[in-house]
Design an enzyme around this catalytic site. Structure first.
Site, PDB file in Angstrom:
ATOM      1  N   ARG A 111       0.860  -1.202   0.000  1.00 34.39           N
ATOM      2  CA  ARG A 111       0.000   0.000   0.000  1.00 34.39           C
ATOM      3  C   ARG A 111       0.891   1.246   0.000  1.00 34.39           C
ATOM      4  NH1 ARG A 111      -1.641   2.573   4.378  1.00 34.39           N
ATOM      5  NH2 ARG A 111      -1.819   0.676   5.657  1.00 34.39           N
ATOM      6  N   TYR A 138     -16.797  15.117 -14.799  1.00 35.70           N
ATOM      7  CA  TYR A 138     -17.378  13.768 -14.793  1.00 35.70           C
ATOM      8  C   TYR A 138     -18.364  13.636 -13.627  1.00 35.70           C
ATOM      9  CZ  TYR A 138     -17.451   8.831 -13.508  1.00 35.70           C
ATOM     10  OH  TYR A 138     -17.853   7.595 -13.122  1.00 35.70           O
ATOM     11  N   ASP A 167      -7.495  17.100 -15.117  1.00 41.10           N
ATOM     12  CA  ASP A 167      -7.888  15.731 -15.436  1.00 41.10           C
ATOM     13  C   ASP A 167      -7.726  15.575 -16.949  1.00 41.10           C
ATOM     14  OD1 ASP A 167     -10.642  13.561 -14.502  1.00 41.10           O
ATOM     15  OD2 ASP A 167      -9.230  13.406 -16.180  1.00 41.10           O
ATOM     16  N   LYS A 194      -9.097   4.266 -18.899  1.00 38.24           N
ATOM     17  CA  LYS A 194      -9.491   4.658 -20.247  1.00 38.24           C
ATOM     18  C   LYS A 194      -8.379   4.441 -21.278  1.00 38.24           C
ATOM     19  CE  LYS A 194     -13.335   5.988 -18.229  1.00 38.24           C
ATOM     20  NZ  LYS A 194     -13.022   5.928 -16.800  1.00 38.24           N
TER      21      LYS A 194
HETATM   22  C1  LIG Z   1     -19.515   4.772 -14.012  1.00 41.40           C
HETATM   23  S1  LIG Z   1     -19.246   5.837 -15.406  1.00 41.40           S
HETATM   24  C2  LIG Z   1     -17.732   5.148 -16.122  1.00 41.40           C
HETATM   25  C3  LIG Z   1     -16.592   6.112 -16.018  1.00 41.40           C
HETATM   26  C4  LIG Z   1     -16.419   7.209 -16.796  1.00 41.40           C
HETATM   27  N1  LIG Z   1     -15.487   8.114 -16.501  1.00 41.40           N
HETATM   28  C5  LIG Z   1     -14.553   7.985 -15.417  1.00 41.40           C
HETATM   29  C6  LIG Z   1     -13.734   9.241 -15.206  1.00 41.40           C
HETATM   30  C7  LIG Z   1     -13.054   9.419 -13.993  1.00 41.40           C
HETATM   31  C8  LIG Z   1     -13.095   8.343 -12.900  1.00 41.40           C
HETATM   32  O1  LIG Z   1     -12.272   7.261 -13.298  1.00 41.40           O
HETATM   33  P1  LIG Z   1     -12.493   5.796 -12.729  1.00 41.40           P
HETATM   34  O2  LIG Z   1     -12.578   5.910 -11.193  1.00 41.40           O
HETATM   35  O3  LIG Z   1     -11.268   5.018 -13.187  1.00 41.40           O
HETATM   36  O4  LIG Z   1     -13.778   5.273 -13.335  1.00 41.40           O
HETATM   37  C9  LIG Z   1     -12.302  10.566 -13.797  1.00 41.40           C
HETATM   38  N2  LIG Z   1     -12.230  11.528 -14.756  1.00 41.40           N
HETATM   39  C10 LIG Z   1     -12.882  11.394 -15.926  1.00 41.40           C
HETATM   40  C11 LIG Z   1     -12.771  12.482 -16.958  1.00 41.40           C
HETATM   41  C12 LIG Z   1     -13.650  10.239 -16.195  1.00 41.40           C
HETATM   42  O5  LIG Z   1     -14.298  10.140 -17.371  1.00 41.40           O
HETATM   43  C13 LIG Z   1     -17.181   7.557 -18.017  1.00 41.40           C
HETATM   44  O6  LIG Z   1     -17.676   6.662 -18.736  1.00 41.40           O
HETATM   45  O7  LIG Z   1     -17.237   8.790 -18.319  1.00 41.40           O
END
Ligand SMILES: CSC/C=C(/NCc1c(COP(=O)(O)O)cnc(C)c1O)C(=O)O
Length: 392
Positions: free
Chosen positions: A57, A110, A182, A207
């Protein structure tokens, strides 16, 4: 290995086969803890007096390889890996603020980032404002004595709006406020916020960096001192860290990021042009479209426009859902940046947690759809879209 060109660093940076029995692929140190050769060594490591691993961790060799690689890709000093994009967002925002502080945000974010900001405001009285950030004086007047972070998505999920990162970074420096970007929608291949003067860049590595829909992860890069502080506080103590296997999958996916992004962009450009001409489509939002309001800014701060297109279909939510349901190749799924082309309906999916009035302010209508253009032959993607549109 010394830092080389981007296309070389994504393959080699952070790993040396000679240090691992010549293994071309990096080993996975799938371990929770590390053995000390003596009690004194354990004490010295916890005291920070001796280099070495303690507990996964806190740090892990496979994860460290990925952190070194992403730092080189974003042209930063130190990278940190997290168990998800939201783990990165929360560790950074909570690590940079305290009760009574204010966060100035881009006008859209998001859905779960919106939810985190709401939680921080309601439970910890850390306030925020959403701001278009497209006018210097209005940005300056939006900064208060309590503003301790400027948080930006560019392009914004899902409206594709951009923020002039070098302009905001320049203003933020007047007030000595860190700018957090971001960079998920662009990836470091298309856009490097640190090079534009910003202070921390983060990604949902889930992504484009992963690119194969098989990891949930987060990455962040910034200056050594700032990132070490976050590592020793909110990353360690909230504990949203990345597993060694996920780090291994990301090291593997990142090797092809440039070639994948080139194809995503090439396919998206073709599809945006075709969508614009279709009579059932109201509006296409793609930074690579010459009619996109911020087309010049896209060309200024992005190498290419990316693989995401949002568009408004003529009609209402029911028409949007009917269109999605009639698709055959394209998958109805959230997330983005995968080899497969995905489509989703932000108003009822990724941004469903955002109250309608806020969604409208962000520019998210019931007719808006977000397309993550994959790596398939663009003709097949278009054939699928066209057959569904023509069936409405
Ligand atoms: C349940 S919806 C699926 C997730 C999507 N987005 C995620 C996302 C995160 C957060 O990232 P994770 O914690 O790795 O999902 C942070 N910042 C951005 C610009 C993002 O698009 C989506 O489909 O737009």
């Amino acid at each position: 290995m010394d830092t080389k060109r981007f296309e070389t660093d994504v393959i080699h940076k952070g790993y040396n086969a000679e240090q691992h029995n010549g293994s071309l692929a990096p080993p996975i140190f799938q371990t929770s803890t590390f053995v000390f050769d003596s009690a004194e060594t354990g004490a010295a490591r916890f005291a920070g007096e001796q280099e070495g691993y303690i507990y996964s961790r806190l740090s892990n060799p496979t994860v460290a390889m990925l952190e070194e690689r992403i730092a080189a890709m974003e042209k930063g000093e130190k990278g940190l890996a997290f168990g998800s994009g939201m783990a990165a967002v929360s560790a950074i925002l909570l690590g940079l603020t305290r009760t009574g502080d204010h966060i100035l945000c881009s006008e859209g974010v998001y859905g779960c980032t919106f939810g985190l900001l709401q939680l921080m405001e309601e439970k910890y009285h850390i306030t925020h404002n959403f701001h278009s950030m497209n006018d210097e004086e209005s940005i300056r007047s939006a900064i208060t004595d309590h503003t301790t972070v400027i948080y930006i998505e560019s392009p914004i999920n899902p409206t594709m709006k951009l923020v002039d990162l070098s302009m905001v970074a320049r203003i933020a420096k007047e007030f000595n406020i860190p700018v957090v970007v971001d960079n998920t929608f662009s990836s470091p291949y298309l856009q490097r916020p640190l090079d534009l003067g910003c202070d921390i860049v983060l990604h949902s590595a889930t992504k484009y960096l992963c690119g194969h829909g098989d990891v949930i992860g987060g990455l962040a890069v910034g200056k050594q001192e700032l990132m070490s502080h976050l590592a020793m506080t909110t990353q360690k103590d909230i504990g949203g860290v990345m597993s060694p296997f996920d780090a291994w999958l990301l090291l593997r996916g990142i090797k092809t990021l440039p070639v994948r992004m080139d194809r995503h962009c090439e396919n998206a450009k073709k599809l945006a042009d075709l969508l614009k001409k279709h009579p059932s489509i109201n509006r296409v939002l793609y930074p690579g479209d010459p009619d996109f309001p911020q087309y010049e800014l896209a060309n200024k701060q992005m190498l290419n426009a990316g693989g995401l297109i949002s568009f408004e279909i003529k009609g209402d939510k029911a028409i949007a859902q009917k269109f999605m349901n009639h698709l055959e190749l394209i998958k109805i799924a959230v997330s983005l940046g995968d080899a497969e082309t995905l489509i989703q309906h932000p108003a009822t999916m990724t941004h469903a947690v955002v109250p309608e009035e806020n969604r409208i302010q962000m520019g998210i209508s019931d007719q808006l759809l977000r397309l993550s253009v994959g790596l398939e032959a663009w003709e097949d993607i278009w054939d699928d879209i066209k057959q569904s549109l023509d069936s409405l």
